[in-house]
Design an enzyme around this catalytic site. Structure first.
Site, mmCIF file in Angstrom:
data_model
loop_
_atom_site.group_PDB
_atom_site.id
_atom_site.type_symbol
_atom_site.label_atom_id
_atom_site.label_comp_id
_atom_site.label_asym_id
_atom_site.label_seq_id
_atom_site.Cartn_x
_atom_site.Cartn_y
_atom_site.Cartn_z
ATOM 1 N N GLN A 140 -2.318 -12.211 7.958
ATOM 2 C CA GLN A 140 -2.500 -11.970 6.523
ATOM 3 C C GLN A 140 -1.742 -13.018 5.701
ATOM 4 O O GLN A 140 -2.292 -13.602 4.762
ATOM 5 C CB GLN A 140 -1.993 -10.559 6.204
ATOM 6 C CG GLN A 140 -1.796 -10.272 4.734
ATOM 7 C CD GLN A 140 -1.486 -8.811 4.473
ATOM 8 O OE1 GLN A 140 -2.355 -7.973 4.614
ATOM 9 N NE2 GLN A 140 -0.263 -8.493 4.093
ATOM 10 N N LEU A 195 6.845 3.018 1.249
ATOM 11 C CA LEU A 195 7.765 1.879 1.370
ATOM 12 C C LEU A 195 8.833 2.090 2.432
ATOM 13 O O LEU A 195 9.292 3.214 2.655
ATOM 14 C CB LEU A 195 8.455 1.641 0.016
ATOM 15 C CG LEU A 195 7.527 1.403 -1.182
ATOM 16 C CD1 LEU A 195 8.361 1.158 -2.442
ATOM 17 C CD2 LEU A 195 6.589 0.226 -0.930
ATOM 18 N N GLY A 243 11.358 -2.988 5.077
ATOM 19 C CA GLY A 243 10.605 -4.246 5.120
ATOM 20 C C GLY A 243 10.079 -4.603 3.735
ATOM 21 O O GLY A 243 10.256 -5.730 3.255
ATOM 22 N N HIS A 244 9.464 -3.612 3.044
ATOM 23 C CA HIS A 244 8.943 -3.878 1.693
ATOM 24 C C HIS A 244 10.089 -4.238 0.741
ATOM 25 O O HIS A 244 9.973 -5.133 -0.090
ATOM 26 C CB HIS A 244 8.262 -2.630 1.119
ATOM 27 C CG HIS A 244 7.047 -2.198 1.864
ATOM 28 N ND1 HIS A 244 7.011 -1.056 2.621
ATOM 29 C CD2 HIS A 244 5.814 -2.751 1.955
ATOM 30 C CE1 HIS A 244 5.802 -0.914 3.144
ATOM 31 N NE2 HIS A 244 5.064 -1.933 2.760
ATOM 32 N N GLN A 290 -10.112 -2.566 2.908
ATOM 33 C CA GLN A 290 -9.596 -3.246 4.091
ATOM 34 C C GLN A 290 -9.487 -2.336 5.312
ATOM 35 O O GLN A 290 -8.994 -2.751 6.355
ATOM 36 C CB GLN A 290 -8.260 -3.916 3.783
ATOM 37 C CG GLN A 290 -7.077 -2.983 3.595
ATOM 38 C CD GLN A 290 -5.853 -3.724 3.105
ATOM 39 O OE1 GLN A 290 -5.793 -4.233 1.992
ATOM 40 N NE2 GLN A 290 -4.827 -3.810 3.949
ATOM 41 N N GLY A 321 5.223 -10.441 4.072
ATOM 42 C CA GLY A 321 6.048 -10.339 5.274
ATOM 43 C C GLY A 321 5.448 -11.092 6.456
ATOM 44 O O GLY A 321 4.234 -11.098 6.654
ATOM 45 N N MET A 339 0.853 -1.192 0.000
ATOM 46 C CA MET A 339 0.000 0.000 0.000
ATOM 47 C C MET A 339 0.893 1.249 0.000
ATOM 48 O O MET A 339 0.468 2.332 0.386
ATOM 49 C CB MET A 339 -0.928 -0.019 1.226
ATOM 50 C CG MET A 339 -1.866 -1.228 1.189
ATOM 51 S SD MET A 339 -3.357 -1.033 2.161
ATOM 52 C CE MET A 339 -2.670 -0.803 3.779
#
Ligand code: PAF
Length: 289
Positions: A152, A33, A36-37, A61, A146, A30
């Protein structure tokens, strides 16, 4: 790096890469960034030849419209970071491209109505629906999610298996700040002492690991010890501290072959989550967090 806004143009671009025998890697985001992304892209590159990243703040969501409105966005910065990480194509649709006249949705109620699902009703239905759409739009061979958002990741693995999506899902390790706080786009909202105090989430997982290494595997001993550590970090509210089975996400009384210890708490108005995967290998337990 190409930036594409429509589903038709995406299908054309992917068809072209497939005729060149490229294996497609995909990371859904989303935006806003962080490392982690980017770590997800690095892992994707080890398995595939052509990297696609989607950037779409998925209204479906968000159960709280204010959370959607204040979700951090900075597309120019995202483009620069994605390009540097080796992304070949960004899919950046708008709401109308993704959701015109949508009536269909995907959910796995047995796995989505608790843990983060209780505080965020409808959240995982929004996640599964958009991820299924993105898989059909991007048609990846491999997609990386992740561990930080473990519920998720597990439900996406289940959806892929149940609905026979022809792709492999990889769950990538959590990337942390130097003091242990799990990286999240939401960390930017942490103000004053909340930022430092929030490391108690990580400390509580370390405590759980320490107990497990001493042979303590019962939820009714591990959870109170973790609660004391998180409470000392003065969160506004502890949402949950749970030990669940990795496959089903159902609570367990003691650690099984593969379990998840998951925590969620509010610091100020910011809700943070963290977790540890505990796997039984032979007679001992390995903790990954
Ligand atoms: O993890 C996220 O950022 C989102 O839930 C995802 C997977 C991109 C779906 O909107």
């Amino acid at each position: 790096m190409e930036i594409i806004h429509t589903i038709d143009a995406m299908h054309d671009a992917i068809k072209k890469e497939r005729t060149n025998n490229k294996r497609i890697g995909f990371v859904a985001t989303m935006g806003y960034l962080h490392q982690g992304h980017l770590s997800l892209i690095h892992i994707c590159k080890q398995h595939t030849d052509f990297q696609v990243m989607s950037i779409f703040v998925n209204k479906m969501q968000f159960n709280d419209p204010r959370d959607y409105d204040t979700y951090p966005r900075n597309y120019d910065r995202d483009f620069a970071l994605a390009k540097e990480a080796g992304v070949d194509l960004i899919f950046l649709p708008d709401d109308s491209e993704m959701y015109q006249n949508r009536l269909t949705y995907i959910d796995i109620e047995m796995m989505t109505s608790f843990l983060c699902g209780s505080a965020r009703p409808g959240h995982f239905r929004g996640v599964l629906t958009v991820v299924a759409k993105l898989f059909n739009i991007v048609q990846p061979d491999v997609s990386v999610f992740g561990q930080k958002d473990i519920q998720q990741a597990v439900i996406i693995q289940k959806m892929v298996k149940d609905l026979n999506f022809p792709l492999a899902i990889i769950v990538a390790p959590i990337i942390r700040e130097s003091d242990g706080l799990a990286m999240s786009s939401r960390n930017v909202h942490l103000k004053g002492d909340d930022r430092t105090n929030a490391t108690c989430m990580y400390q509580s997982l370390k405590k759980a690991e320490e107990l497990i290494q001493h042979g303590i595997i019962q939820a009714n001993t591990i959870i109170p010890a973790m609660t004391d550590i998180i409470a000392a970090g003065k969160p506004k509210k502890i949402d949950y501290i749970s030990i669940v089975d990795y496959e089903t996400l159902q609570p367990v009384d003691s650690l099984k072959d593969k379990s998840v210890i998951a925590v969620a708490a509010f610091f100020g108005t910011t809700r943070l989550i963290d977790n540890m995967i505990v796997e039984k290998i032979g007679d001992s337990f390995t903790c990954v967090y």
